[in-house]
Design a protein around this motif. Structure first.
Motif, PDB file in Angstrom:
ATOM      1  N   MET A  89       0.855  -1.199   0.000  1.00  0.00           N
ATOM      2  CA  MET A  89       0.000   0.000   0.000  1.00  0.00           C
ATOM      3  C   MET A  89       0.887   1.243   0.000  1.00  0.00           C
ATOM      4  SD  MET A  89      -3.495  -0.698   0.632  1.00  0.00           S
ATOM      5  CE  MET A  89      -4.387  -0.015   2.017  1.00  0.00           C
ATOM      6  N   SER A 137       2.649   1.610  -3.311  1.00  0.00           N
ATOM      7  CA  SER A 137       1.755   2.059  -4.390  1.00  0.00           C
ATOM      8  C   SER A 137       1.574   3.578  -4.336  1.00  0.00           C
ATOM      9  CB  SER A 137       0.407   1.339  -4.307  1.00  0.00           C
ATOM     10  OG  SER A 137      -0.373   1.859  -3.242  1.00  0.00           O
ATOM     11  N   GLN A 138       1.634   4.145  -3.134  1.00  0.00           N
ATOM     12  CA  GLN A 138       1.575   5.608  -3.026  1.00  0.00           C
ATOM     13  C   GLN A 138       2.939   6.225  -3.334  1.00  0.00           C
ATOM     14  OE1 GLN A 138      -0.159   6.913   0.704  1.00  0.00           O
ATOM     15  NE2 GLN A 138      -2.193   6.384  -0.020  1.00  0.00           N
ATOM     16  N   ARG A 160       3.585   6.527  -7.217  1.00  0.00           N
ATOM     17  CA  ARG A 160       2.496   7.091  -8.024  1.00  0.00           C
ATOM     18  C   ARG A 160       2.973   8.048  -9.113  1.00  0.00           C
ATOM     19  NH1 ARG A 160      -2.495   7.382  -8.586  1.00  0.00           N
ATOM     20  NH2 ARG A 160      -2.673   5.637  -7.151  1.00  0.00           N
ATOM     21  N   GLU A 161       3.875   8.952  -8.773  1.00  0.00           N
ATOM     22  CA  GLU A 161       4.341   9.931  -9.762  1.00  0.00           C
ATOM     23  C   GLU A 161       5.411   9.340 -10.673  1.00  0.00           C
ATOM     24  OE1 GLU A 161       4.148  10.777  -6.465  1.00  0.00           O
ATOM     25  OE2 GLU A 161       2.240  11.840  -6.676  1.00  0.00           O
ATOM     26  N   SER A 188      -5.100   0.565  -6.513  1.00  0.00           N
ATOM     27  CA  SER A 188      -4.488   1.891  -6.466  1.00  0.00           C
ATOM     28  C   SER A 188      -4.436   2.524  -7.850  1.00  0.00           C
ATOM     29  CB  SER A 188      -3.061   1.792  -5.925  1.00  0.00           C
ATOM     30  OG  SER A 188      -3.062   1.211  -4.656  1.00  0.00           O
ATOM     31  N   LYS A 242       7.084  11.990   1.571  1.00  0.00           N
ATOM     32  CA  LYS A 242       5.651  11.709   1.382  1.00  0.00           C
ATOM     33  C   LYS A 242       4.950  11.296   2.663  1.00  0.00           C
ATOM     34  CE  LYS A 242       4.520  10.577  -3.278  1.00  0.00           C
ATOM     35  NZ  LYS A 242       3.549   9.840  -4.081  1.00  0.00           N
ATOM     36  N   PHE A 243       5.670  10.559   3.499  1.00  0.00           N
ATOM     37  CA  PHE A 243       4.999   9.899   4.619  1.00  0.00           C
ATOM     38  C   PHE A 243       5.425  10.464   5.972  1.00  0.00           C
ATOM     39  CE2 PHE A 243       5.228   6.281   1.391  1.00  0.00           C
ATOM     40  CZ  PHE A 243       3.981   6.566   0.871  1.00  0.00           C
ATOM     41  N   ASN A 264       4.082  12.313   7.857  1.00  0.00           N
ATOM     42  CA  ASN A 264       2.967  12.414   8.799  1.00  0.00           C
ATOM     43  C   ASN A 264       2.253  11.103   9.046  1.00  0.00           C
ATOM     44  OD1 ASN A 264       2.471  14.875  10.032  1.00  0.00           O
ATOM     45  ND2 ASN A 264       1.911  15.796   8.075  1.00  0.00           N
ATOM     46  N   TYR A 265       2.763  10.021   8.467  1.00  0.00           N
ATOM     47  CA  TYR A 265       2.093   8.729   8.646  1.00  0.00           C
ATOM     48  C   TYR A 265       2.578   8.083   9.934  1.00  0.00           C
ATOM     49  CZ  TYR A 265       0.295   8.426   3.806  1.00  0.00           C
ATOM     50  OH  TYR A 265      -0.375   8.616   2.626  1.00  0.00           O
ATOM     51  N   GLN A 278      -5.295   6.444   9.837  1.00  0.00           N
ATOM     52  CA  GLN A 278      -4.733   6.588   8.495  1.00  0.00           C
ATOM     53  C   GLN A 278      -4.888   5.320   7.678  1.00  0.00           C
ATOM     54  OE1 GLN A 278      -0.876   8.183   9.752  1.00  0.00           O
ATOM     55  NE2 GLN A 278      -1.418  10.052   8.668  1.00  0.00           N
ATOM     56  N   MET A 332      -6.530   4.949   4.094  1.00  0.00           N
ATOM     57  CA  MET A 332      -5.856   4.300   2.961  1.00  0.00           C
ATOM     58  C   MET A 332      -6.845   3.387   2.236  1.00  0.00           C
ATOM     59  SD  MET A 332      -2.265   4.691   2.984  1.00  0.00           S
ATOM     60  CE  MET A 332      -1.162   3.292   3.068  1.00  0.00           C
ATOM     61  N   LEU A 333      -7.596   2.618   3.025  1.00  0.00           N
ATOM     62  CA  LEU A 333      -8.580   1.718   2.419  1.00  0.00           C
ATOM     63  C   LEU A 333      -9.661   2.516   1.702  1.00  0.00           C
ATOM     64  CD1 LEU A 333      -8.941  -0.980   5.230  1.00  0.00           C
ATOM     65  CD2 LEU A 333      -7.838  -1.252   2.999  1.00  0.00           C
ATOM     66  N   SER A 387      -9.437   5.460   0.427  1.00  0.00           N
ATOM     67  CA  SER A 387      -8.912   6.108  -0.781  1.00  0.00           C
ATOM     68  C   SER A 387      -8.901   5.118  -1.944  1.00  0.00           C
ATOM     69  CB  SER A 387      -7.513   6.673  -0.525  1.00  0.00           C
ATOM     70  OG  SER A 387      -6.551   5.641  -0.478  1.00  0.00           O
ATOM     71  N   TYR A 400      -6.910  17.819   9.914  1.00  0.00           N
ATOM     72  CA  TYR A 400      -5.801  16.938  10.298  1.00  0.00           C
ATOM     73  C   TYR A 400      -4.961  16.632   9.063  1.00  0.00           C
ATOM     74  CZ  TYR A 400      -3.737  12.347  11.566  1.00  0.00           C
ATOM     75  OH  TYR A 400      -2.895  11.277  11.766  1.00  0.00           O
ATOM     76  N   ASP A 401      -3.723  17.108   9.053  1.00  0.00           N
ATOM     77  CA  ASP A 401      -2.855  16.958   7.883  1.00  0.00           C
ATOM     78  C   ASP A 401      -2.578  15.497   7.532  1.00  0.00           C
ATOM     79  OD1 ASP A 401      -1.562  16.905  10.323  1.00  0.00           O
ATOM     80  OD2 ASP A 401       0.340  17.655   9.546  1.00  0.00           O
ATOM     81  N   GLY A 402      -2.492  14.663   8.564  1.00  0.00           N
ATOM     82  CA  GLY A 402      -2.212  13.245   8.328  1.00  0.00           C
ATOM     83  C   GLY A 402      -3.330  12.551   7.566  1.00  0.00           C
ATOM     84  N   GLU A 416      -3.125  14.022   3.803  1.00  0.00           N
ATOM     85  CA  GLU A 416      -1.990  13.517   3.028  1.00  0.00           C
ATOM     86  C   GLU A 416      -2.221  12.126   2.455  1.00  0.00           C
ATOM     87  OE1 GLU A 416       1.082  16.334   5.360  1.00  0.00           O
ATOM     88  OE2 GLU A 416       1.587  14.206   5.323  1.00  0.00           O
ATOM     89  N   VAL A 417      -3.013  11.330   3.154  1.00  0.00           N
ATOM     90  CA  VAL A 417      -3.325  10.009   2.615  1.00  0.00           C
ATOM     91  C   VAL A 417      -4.014  10.156   1.260  1.00  0.00           C
ATOM     92  CG1 VAL A 417      -4.771   7.954   2.924  1.00  0.00           C
ATOM     93  CG2 VAL A 417      -3.435   8.849   4.846  1.00  0.00           C
ATOM     94  N   ASN A 429      -1.578  11.634  -1.380  1.00  0.00           N
ATOM     95  CA  ASN A 429      -0.662  10.596  -1.852  1.00  0.00           C
ATOM     96  C   ASN A 429      -1.352   9.535  -2.701  1.00  0.00           C
ATOM     97  OD1 ASN A 429       1.616  11.700  -0.682  1.00  0.00           O
ATOM     98  ND2 ASN A 429       1.388  10.561   1.228  1.00  0.00           N
ATOM     99  N   SER A 430      -2.677   9.501  -2.639  1.00  0.00           N
ATOM    100  CA  SER A 430      -3.421   8.553  -3.472  1.00  0.00           C
ATOM    101  C   SER A 430      -3.891   9.192  -4.765  1.00  0.00           C
ATOM    102  CB  SER A 430      -4.638   8.026  -2.708  1.00  0.00           C
ATOM    103  OG  SER A 430      -4.246   7.436  -1.509  1.00  0.00           O
TER     104      SER A 430
END
Lengths: 471, 471
Positions: free
Chosen positions: A182, A185-186, A189-190, A212, A332-333, A335-336, B178, B182-183, B185, B202-204, B207-208, B211-212
């Motif tokens: 997952m 895949s993000q 993407r670009e 995705s 990218k992540f 904030n994850y 998150q 993800m699911l 998205s 919420y930025d987190g 961003e999901v 990023n998708s």
């Protein structure tokens, strides 16, 4: 009839739901049987009407019963469960699992044997972690890439066992291989929305990329792994591979081809996703080093998991990112939050630090090797050259290829003898690439004796000979 | 100098790495300081050269030191860490966390107080689950939507506390909010690639979706939540909301507006993602029912979490899907394994079944209410009308809005007094929508006394008055 027990921890509606479901699955309540009204059943059982309603609604949403407005609840035809657009089969316990009787022998892949998990040691690790002052971190969001001590241990282990070179900063702890994918895949993407997959391949991996929005480019698998020529002429810049024990075919990619693959990546500025899912389990020959170990330019993403060697229910896997992609990943992540519970990560780190992982793995591999050898020996003895075996000498499964039998027949004939064997068809992206003449047998959940007994029954199921008395 | 201890569980390279990192962060090793060669340090410490190399490489990959070919390893300028494209700051422990000194008072959001987690009860639950025969499921891939008993408990709880109506079949257990997103998205990809977000949000979460590949449509937040008019004129068919305690502004959406929002969804065949992240924590007023409870047509996806009320390190959240989307979910994700460890799910289910969750929540809310009240009382006392408070009466944080001070100044002035307060700017999608005059204060990790002491210091930091003696 239904019997409820207030003393059980299981809530009452769960008891009602479970018992009705069982009656439906066992055929005790046939199609179009009308369930008693919620009011009536509630009175009979001396429970609130809510209890019964909840149970009925759950059965409805799983497609076991249907609600006809104003009239009541009726049992559905089970065979139609998946074809009925109105019903929603539970993905939890799949339709086939629910309807099928228990099998005498189940050659399930992915399930390990209960005796193989170190319950005592694991409990010790968890309790000792919970007793440290560090347990205060339970109340925090922790390291986004995963606990540093676990990453250090994985680094050491990967270096020793797979030749993978990395530092902990390159490792990301994930909640299973699909969660690794997952994120990838993000991440890509670009870069590209096309990805080459082995054909056949693990469907659960492929679906993450399909969902995705990626375009899948299936690449034929030969005896020595992926068809490199076909990859080269494809438009793919990303390739997902299981080079050390191709899933499901079991093909092993030799070292020379691995070098060529790395060259493909260098020349095309490509990415190789190396899923080394069962790399710990090699029998009777030396393992080939991971492709990651040959990569000097940062083009290989390495994925590993503890599902095949410790416990699938831990949901613990990891990514090893090359430095160029690590930078993108962090961007990218940033904030994850990490997806794996802190306590579990710390328990595993301790398990590895104590040397328990090494001991567990040595013992576990030996047990699997014995099962594997027993499986092969018995297959040769019973089936001779009537089947071709794929994917031996590694992992926890093999494929059997037949000359004149198709998958569905093989599964049904086995089922009639109480044996569960598994289809291979779902691993193909294009059904036309599959000759429909194989089945998959996993052996990790069975004992050696069960393997022998199960195969003996299979011989009689498939070749209609009475062999049970003779072995 | 470095001291290593063979008896520690911490591996030697980790000890080397940690100690050098600390020296760099504390300024003991300044910019351009040349580290001893790996050979020399290895000899001094009587360890293998590998040990030192691993530690150096980790420091390199985190950007603390730089390797100059043929010359050795040099300490980087720390302030440049994030600007230096060659270095890769560890996302694990972020740059700011590493460089900063420890603060006397940290108004961190998301961290709970160590005393708030029920360590003993949790250990009991885990040990009792591991002792049951059911623990054999550790060696299996389990229910794809999550353990059924946990889903039943969540259903009961949601129904009682939030008016959410659902059956367990609609619930999916996820590894954090998150992962829920993800699911989603992936779920909505074919439906729409545009999503309305509250501005700020919420930025987190945002961003999901970024990023998708989603297009973000920011919708202004007013005192009663999302600007509905703006949503209606946007092209959005999906909206992500935190209606019960808007994050971070704290706005509460009243019931009438919730009904209007549901009407928007019905008229536009739209989807509302309702993130009810801290719904358990309501002080001094009755909670407003969840939007999900008003939805008769299946247009609301409900998200909840245990991070704010039990422990963030559990990584445990859940989705409640309406029936129409449940069918799509099952179709798309039929091969996705659940991401949450079995043992943790079972432990939580037991914790809930035993009534421990209810007791914990009652106690926990009371503690948070006291902190909240103490916070508000102290703010009024010390700051009077020099600040405006947003988001009181719920959750674990507030915003302070200032008339004539900007965010950076506020943070720096607090920092100079040893107090950590948090920026709000990152929650805005478009910086132009933010007047740059707020900071965020979380209070859950502090005691009541620490809240008073911290705020007192903040007053002196921001308004340059000596108040410490007076309170």
């Amino acid at each position: 009839m239904l019997t409820l027990d207030n003393r059980l921890k299981e809530p009452l509606y769960l008891q009602v739901y479970r018992q009705i479901k069982e009656m439906i699955c066992q055929g005790d309540l046939g199609q179009d049987y009308k369930l008693p009204s919620t009011r009536m059943l509630a009175r009979t059982l001396s429970v609130g009407r809510n209890t019964v309603e909840t149970a009925y609604l759950q059965l409805c949403s799983e497609g076991y019963v249907e609600s006809k407005t104003g009239s009541g609840f009726y049992v559905n035809k089970l065979e139609n469960l998946s074809n009925n657009p109105k019903s929603i089969p539970a993905i939890s316990t799949s339709k086939s699992q629910l309807i099928e009787k228990d099998h005498r022998y189940n050659f399930q892949y992915g399930k390990l044997n209960n005796n193989d998990f170190p319950y005592k040691l694991w409990r010790k690790c968890i309790n000792s972690i919970l007793a440290t002052p560090e347990a205060a971190l339970m109340t925090a969001y922790n390291d986004k890439q995963g606990e540093i001590d676990l990453r250090f241990e994985i680094m050491k282990y990967l270096n020793q066992s797979r030749g993978v070179t990395c530092v902990p900063a390159q490792i990301v702890i994930c909640a299973g291989t699909q969660q690794c994918l997952m994120l990838l895949s993000q991440l890509f993407r670009e870069f590209s929305l096309e990805i080459a997959f082995e054909e056949p391949a693990y469907d659960g991996a492929r679906e993450v990329f399909v969902n995705s929005g990626y375009n899948i480019l299936p690449i034929q698998v030969k005896n020595d792994g992926l068809n490199l020529r076909q990859l080269e002429t494809s438009k793919a810049k990303i390739a997902y591979l299981t080079p050390s024990h191709q899933f499901p075919s079991g093909a092993l990619m030799p070292i020379t081809k691995r070098h060529k693959l790395v060259n493909w990546a260098i020349q095309n500025n490509g990415i190789i996703i190396e899923d080394d899912y069962d790399s710990e389990l090699r029998y009777n020959f030396r393992p080939v080093p991971a492709i990651q170990s040959l990569d000097k330019t940062g083009q290989v993403i390495y994925i590993g998991t503890f599902s095949k060697t410790l416990a699938p229910a831990l949901r613990l896997s990891y990514l090893v990112l090359p430095l160029p992609w690590l930078a993108v990943f962090k961007h990218k992540f940033s904030n994850y939050n990490n997806s794996v519970p802190w306590l579990e990560q710390k328990a595993l780190a301790q398990f590895m630090q104590n040397g328990q992982w090494e001991r567990h793995l040595r013992k576990f591999s030996l047990i699997q090797k014995r099962k594997h050898d027993k499986m092969l020996e018995t297959l040769h003895l019973l089936f001779g050259n009537r089947v071709r075996i794929h994917g031996a000498n590694a992992g926890l499964h093999i494929l059997l290829e037949f000359v004149d039998k198709d998958e569905a027949t093989l599964i049904n004939q086995a089922d009639a003898q109480g044996i569960k064997v598994y289809p291979v068809s779902k691993y193909w992206f294009s059904p036309k690439n599959y000759e429909n003449n194989m089945i998959l047998l996993g052996y990790s959940s069975l004992t050696e004796q069960e393997i022998v007994d199960g195969l003996t029954l299979l011989k009689s199921a498939w070749f209609n000979e009475e062999t049970r008395g003779r072995t």
